[in-house]
Design a protein around this motif. Structure first.
Motif, mmCIF file in Angstrom:
data_model
loop_
_atom_site.group_PDB
_atom_site.id
_atom_site.type_symbol
_atom_site.label_atom_id
_atom_site.label_comp_id
_atom_site.label_asym_id
_atom_site.label_seq_id
_atom_site.Cartn_x
_atom_site.Cartn_y
_atom_site.Cartn_z
ATOM 1 N N ARG A 12 0.833 -1.206 0.000
ATOM 2 C CA ARG A 12 0.000 0.000 0.000
ATOM 3 C C ARG A 12 0.871 1.261 0.000
ATOM 4 O O ARG A 12 0.599 2.213 -0.726
ATOM 5 N N LYS A 13 1.924 1.275 0.791
ATOM 6 C CA LYS A 13 2.815 2.438 0.840
ATOM 7 C C LYS A 13 3.401 2.724 -0.543
ATOM 8 O O LYS A 13 3.411 3.858 -0.997
ATOM 9 N N GLU A 57 0.559 3.796 -3.083
ATOM 10 C CA GLU A 57 0.133 5.183 -2.897
ATOM 11 C C GLU A 57 1.154 6.174 -3.439
ATOM 12 O O GLU A 57 0.817 7.315 -3.741
ATOM 13 N N GLN A 71 0.679 -1.465 -7.009
ATOM 14 C CA GLN A 71 -0.752 -1.272 -7.244
ATOM 15 C C GLN A 71 -1.397 -2.572 -7.715
ATOM 16 O O GLN A 71 -2.472 -2.954 -7.244
ATOM 17 N N GLN A 126 -12.301 -2.641 -4.575
ATOM 18 C CA GLN A 126 -10.952 -2.152 -4.281
ATOM 19 C C GLN A 126 -9.938 -2.792 -5.232
ATOM 20 O O GLN A 126 -8.992 -2.126 -5.669
ATOM 21 N N TRP A 183 -7.354 -0.619 -7.728
ATOM 22 C CA TRP A 183 -5.895 -0.720 -7.798
ATOM 23 C C TRP A 183 -5.436 -1.287 -9.134
ATOM 24 O O TRP A 183 -4.407 -0.863 -9.674
ATOM 25 N N LYS A 224 -5.377 1.602 -11.543
ATOM 26 C CA LYS A 224 -4.193 2.454 -11.353
ATOM 27 C C LYS A 224 -2.985 1.860 -12.074
ATOM 28 O O LYS A 224 -2.239 2.566 -12.753
#
Length: 166
Positions: A26-27, A30, A37, A56, A60, A63
């Protein structure tokens, strides 16, 4: 910094600690990393380290797909084809499959061939369908190899069928 996050995520994933892997993916995700992603989308699709959530997953995957990540494009095509996390949309499925297929993603090539064969999201075109099947077969996609071999056998071209099927 992103590579550090990815390394930690992979380490935790290899150790079977999916919750911690998701934290680090996630880090990186983002921060815009397409691999992270995609991996975060995969985690949401299959409930690996997070509660399963196809919406969700699609978020992702989108993205990553928009950054030309072939596996995410294929996964997004699949989601649109079957209405998983999004409304079913054959045109968008074919669109995303084509993006991945152009990057030599064998499963996407097969799915795109299928779309052209049956006119799902694209105009039916058997020649284009078999062009994509052939590309997928050359990359080792068993379903595409079977499809091509079956057609050759039906046409009575056993030598060509043997080459495709073997």
């Amino acid at each position: 910094m992103i590579s550090e996050f990815l390394n930690k995520a992979r380490m935790y994933e290899d150790d079977g600690n999916n919750e911690e892997a998701v934290h680090w993916y996630r880090k990186a995700a983002e921060m815009g990393d397409k691999e992270a992603q995609y991996n975060l989308g995969y985690a949401y699709e299959y409930g690996d380290g997070v509660e399963e959530d196809m919406e969700q997953a699609v978020y992702w995957y989108t993205k990553a797909a928009e950054q030309n990540y072939a596996e995410a494009q294929y996964s997004l095509g699949y989601a649109y084809e079957y209405g998983e996390g999004v409304e079913e949309n054959a045109q968008l499925a074919a669109f995303w499959y084509s993006k991945a297929a152009e990057q030599n993603h064998a499963e996407a090539q097969y799915c795109l061939g299928y779309a052209y064969e049956y006119g799902e999201g694209v105009e039916e075109n058997i020649e284009i369908a078999f062009e994509w099947y052939r590309k997928a077969a050359e990359l080792g996609a068993a379903a595409a190899q079977y499809k091509l071999g079956s057609v050759e056998m039906a046409k009575g071209e056993l030598r060509t069928a043997e080459k495709v099927l073997i």
